[in-house]
Write an enzyme that holds these catalytic residues in place. Structure first.
Site, mmCIF file in Angstrom:
data_model
loop_
_atom_site.group_PDB
_atom_site.id
_atom_site.type_symbol
_atom_site.label_atom_id
_atom_site.label_comp_id
_atom_site.label_asym_id
_atom_site.label_seq_id
_atom_site.Cartn_x
_atom_site.Cartn_y
_atom_site.Cartn_z
ATOM 1 N N ASP A 83 -0.049 -9.842 8.198
ATOM 2 C CA ASP A 83 0.004 -9.113 6.930
ATOM 3 C C ASP A 83 1.022 -7.992 7.121
ATOM 4 O O ASP A 83 0.709 -6.808 7.042
ATOM 5 C CB ASP A 83 -1.368 -8.553 6.556
ATOM 6 C CG ASP A 83 -1.417 -8.021 5.127
ATOM 7 O OD1 ASP A 83 -0.392 -8.122 4.421
ATOM 8 O OD2 ASP A 83 -2.471 -7.493 4.726
ATOM 9 N N ARG B 3 0.826 -1.199 0.000
ATOM 10 C CA ARG B 3 0.000 0.000 0.000
ATOM 11 C C ARG B 3 0.866 1.256 0.000
ATOM 12 O O ARG B 3 1.912 1.294 0.641
ATOM 13 C CB ARG B 3 -0.901 0.030 1.238
ATOM 14 C CG ARG B 3 -2.001 -1.012 1.238
ATOM 15 C CD ARG B 3 -2.669 -1.072 2.600
ATOM 16 N NE ARG B 3 -3.805 -1.989 2.587
ATOM 17 C CZ ARG B 3 -3.708 -3.314 2.665
ATOM 18 N NH1 ARG B 3 -2.515 -3.881 2.762
ATOM 19 N NH2 ARG B 3 -4.787 -4.074 2.653
ATOM 20 N N HIS C 32 -0.497 -2.321 -4.686
ATOM 21 C CA HIS C 32 -0.011 -3.283 -5.679
ATOM 22 C C HIS C 32 -0.041 -2.756 -7.115
ATOM 23 O O HIS C 32 -0.405 -3.468 -8.053
ATOM 24 C CB HIS C 32 -0.807 -4.578 -5.585
ATOM 25 C CG HIS C 32 -0.476 -5.400 -4.363
ATOM 26 N ND1 HIS C 32 0.687 -5.243 -3.644
ATOM 27 C CD2 HIS C 32 -1.144 -6.414 -3.758
ATOM 28 C CE1 HIS C 32 0.717 -6.113 -2.644
ATOM 29 N NE2 HIS C 32 -0.385 -6.833 -2.687
ATOM 30 N N HIS D 164 3.381 -12.492 -6.104
ATOM 31 C CA HIS D 164 2.320 -12.687 -5.109
ATOM 32 C C HIS D 164 1.760 -14.116 -5.151
ATOM 33 O O HIS D 164 0.551 -14.312 -5.055
ATOM 34 C CB HIS D 164 1.206 -11.672 -5.332
ATOM 35 C CG HIS D 164 0.488 -11.269 -4.086
ATOM 36 N ND1 HIS D 164 -0.203 -12.170 -3.306
ATOM 37 C CD2 HIS D 164 0.362 -10.074 -3.467
ATOM 38 C CE1 HIS D 164 -0.749 -11.532 -2.282
ATOM 39 N NE2 HIS D 164 -0.409 -10.258 -2.349
ATOM 40 N N GLU E 259 5.995 -12.371 0.189
ATOM 41 C CA GLU E 259 6.259 -11.345 -0.821
ATOM 42 C C GLU E 259 7.596 -10.660 -0.526
ATOM 43 O O GLU E 259 7.671 -9.750 0.299
ATOM 44 C CB GLU E 259 5.122 -10.329 -0.833
ATOM 45 C CG GLU E 259 3.740 -10.950 -1.014
ATOM 46 C CD GLU E 259 2.641 -10.014 -0.561
ATOM 47 O OE1 GLU E 259 2.586 -8.872 -1.056
ATOM 48 O OE2 GLU E 259 1.838 -10.423 0.308
#
Length: 348
Positions: A250, A79, A104, A178, A311
């Protein structure tokens, strides 16, 4: 070493699915659309091959792909808080596709473009080079960016991803892949029972929008301490504000700079192990905390926490443009980052 290719249509796009296979039966398949990895076939301790990456049953679902399954992410991963940034004194406004933030790469990031592809084969390795030019102000990003992503598979059971970027002027560049993994080969099994190691002493805290605050927190005495192998779900239900915000993991982990394995994922029952090495800065660990009703490769409806995305990238840009400096690609200074995935089998 073998290479095969098949043609297919995705909406208005004529694309190819290319498969790289080594002499041990391990193979990697990907689309020229978004560089999307559709299959990574690896054996378990009995020699049975399974696909360990999350994929759609119907490839047309990749046109929407809300979870970015298997995709190349760019120009920037993660983000960007408030969907804007400044560079060389100019302000650039991006698409708000993640609430009030940009995520993304925007509405049509690299995951939704067709790449040209060239395959080169040698005795011990296959290289597939994906290339495109991202024009000035594509999705709001400044300057033309030339991008090459190279997928390589070796006879040593190592899959490598290289990201090459170059621009004539300063711009942002922070790419990742991803793919979501479940080493059991069954995406009906929770990822919480996999074991995970991350070579990181600090993780990046996030705010209520899931953007980094700029605070790097020690993993010591927190659920974010994966400096030894342990089950992913061991502390996911812990009363921790950061886990509550994300509904799980996350978060970006700042990788230590010493050489060697940076991430290790293992599944005891099948004996499958995946080890990641990289010269990049961080890894965002996402425990697939949500699902959008996707119909996946076995015909079932995807449920939360059935896979994990690892990632590898720079630290994402957060509040007040924190960590932005890591994503700046200087003019006429080509940048290359490399991530390797090594596949092993351990007999318990």
């Amino acid at each position: 070493m073998k290479v095969s290719k098949r043609s297919l249509n995705l909406g208005e796009h004529e694309v190819h699915e290319i498969t790289l296979e080594n002499g041990n039966g391990i193979s990697v398949s990907f689309l020229t659309y978004g560089g999307i990895i559709t299959r990574v076939m690896v054996p378990d301790k009995e020699g049975c091959l399974d696909n360990i990456v999350l994929a759609y049953e119907d490839y047309r679902d990749y046109l929407n792909n809300p979870g970015y399954l298997g995709s190349i992410i760019g120009r920037t991963a993660g983000r960007i808080r408030d969907a804007q940034f400044t560079l060389d004194g100019k302000e650039y406004v991006l698409a708000k596709n993640y609430g009030e933030s940009s995520g993304h790469g925007g509405n049509r990031g690299f995951d939704k473009h067709v790449f040209s592809c060239e395959v080169l084969k040698s005795e011990n390795r296959i290289d597939a080079q994906l290339f495109r030019i991202s024009p000035h102000l594509e999705e709001g990003y400044p300057e033309e960016l030339q991008v090459t992503v190279k997928y390589s598979l070796s006879e040593e059971n190592v899959f490598t991803i290289e990201y090459h970027g170059t621009s004539s002027e300063n711009t942002l560049f922070n790419m990742t892949n991803h793919s979501y993994f479940n080493l059991s080969g069954s995406f009906r099994e929770s990822i919480k029972y996999h074991e995970l190691f991350i070579d990181a002493d600090h993780f990046a805290e996030i705010d209520e929008t899931k953007a980094p605050t700029g605070v790097l927190t020690s993993v010591q005495d927190t659920p974010f301490d994966f400096r030894f192998m342990r089950e992913i779900g061991e502390e996911m239900s812990t009363e921790n504000e950061q886990l509550k915000i994300a509904n799980g993991y996350d978060h970006a982990f700042l990788l230590k700079k010493n050489p060697g394995t940076k991430v290790r994922l293992a599944h005891r029952h099948t004996g499958r192990v995946m080890e990641i090495e990289t010269d990049n800065q961080a890894v965002v660990v996402y425990t697939q905390n949500y699902a959008q009703g996707q119909i996946i490769q076995d015909g079932s409806v995807l449920e939360p926490c059935r896979s994990i995305a690892l990632e590898v990238q720079k630290l994402p840009i957060g509040v007040n443009e924190v960590f932005k400096e890591f994503s700046v690609l200087p003019a006429k200074s080509p940048q290359v980052t490399t991530t390797t995935f090594r596949f092993l089998v351990e007999q318990q």
